[in-house]
Design an enzyme around this catalytic site. Sequence first.
Site, PDB file in Angstrom:
ATOM      1  N   LYS A 192      60.954  16.857  53.628  1.00  0.00           N
ATOM      2  CA  LYS A 192      59.946  17.743  54.239  1.00  0.00           C
ATOM      3  C   LYS A 192      60.670  18.932  54.845  1.00  0.00           C
ATOM      4  O   LYS A 192      61.491  18.780  55.756  1.00  0.00           O
ATOM      5  CB  LYS A 192      59.163  16.982  55.308  1.00  0.00           C
ATOM      6  CG  LYS A 192      58.203  17.866  56.097  1.00  0.00           C
ATOM      7  CD  LYS A 192      57.319  17.057  57.022  1.00  0.00           C
ATOM      8  CE  LYS A 192      56.462  17.978  57.882  1.00  0.00           C
ATOM      9  NZ  LYS A 192      55.547  17.233  58.752  1.00  0.00           N
ATOM     10  N   LYS A 245      57.687  17.916  50.136  1.00  0.00           N
ATOM     11  CA  LYS A 245      56.676  18.750  50.784  1.00  0.00           C
ATOM     12  C   LYS A 245      57.316  20.012  51.326  1.00  0.00           C
ATOM     13  O   LYS A 245      58.356  19.895  51.984  1.00  0.00           O
ATOM     14  CB  LYS A 245      56.052  17.943  51.927  1.00  0.00           C
ATOM     15  CG  LYS A 245      55.092  18.706  52.790  1.00  0.00           C
ATOM     16  CD  LYS A 245      54.722  17.898  54.005  1.00  0.00           C
ATOM     17  CE  LYS A 245      53.835  18.749  54.888  1.00  0.00           C
ATOM     18  NZ  LYS A 245      53.521  18.129  56.138  1.00  0.00           N
TER      19      LYS A 245
END
Length: 319
Positions: A192, A245
């Site tokens: 992330k 992400k």
Amino acid sequence: MKRFRPYRISQEIRDQYADVQIEISDFIYPYFVTEGENVKQAIPSMSGIYRFSIDELLRDMEELTVVGIDKVLLFGVIDDASKDERGSAGFSPENIISRTVKAIKARFPQTLVFTDVCLCEYTSHGHCGLLHNHDVDNDSTLPLLAEMAYQHALAGADFVAPSAMMDGQVEAIRQRLDQEGLSTKILAYSAKYASAFYGPFRDAAGSAPSFGDRKTYQMDFRTKNQGLEEIAADVEEGADWIMVKPAMSYLDMLYRASQQFADYPLVAYQVSGEYSMLKNGAAQGFFNEERIFFESLTAIKRAGANYIISYYAKDFARL
Ligand code: PBG
């Protein structure tokens, strides 16, 4: 000369040669849940997306079931007065997500429920962990994330999804769930990145940090192999599914993750900024909405994602 145009002469022929297919079962649909009744509040930064009270969320989920989406990811949104330094509202037994999970499971037992596990939505300072000397302290945050995951799991969540980017968070959660005898799975937000594409979400969830940024815990997008190391660590710690992400600017990382961790279901998160960018561009007439989402979601799948978290999922399935 090699002739390629015969592969493209009609829609039928093109369909025949398409290597990548998006299935409705690929989608995980995100929901923002808030307190109250009869609340369906439009989110200005994310056109077509709402904050729902539990009753309204169940109503919206009727539509979701009709179009065949069977996976949801829940985020809690609480008012500032309910926040504190530790984010207690996020892991109290009566936390909003646990109540939502129970309501969903009672009404839609077939739907897989994923819950976001992070402190930023619940702390008065809006950071993903506990503060110590004005910085986010890793190790003292772990038990709180484990407690939140435990509460969600107890309520019946199928997957808990830690997104705080604290080192060791997957292990802490896995140990806690094991101790409690819960077999809830973990979807790890493994790679992330500290991304400007989260801007609209922070509006939606009221989770913008009150000072500084998230660069001391979320990944630096100038790194190349660290994302794979993050995934390897999460797998080692007991993650069942893994995530990259954002998605659209990180297709290379998705592809590499899909190659290197082929045994693990790989989730891509088309984040709020990616959604709003396409949605607003289409609204302004720069491109056709259906086509631009079809293309971008296909690219995410082509890069190797097995599942896609997308705010567009419901519209896509409807078409
Ligand atoms: C943190 C969390 C965020 C998102 C998902 N989980 C915000 C952040 O890390 O700043 C972003 C999702 C999106 O932008 O759609 N709980």
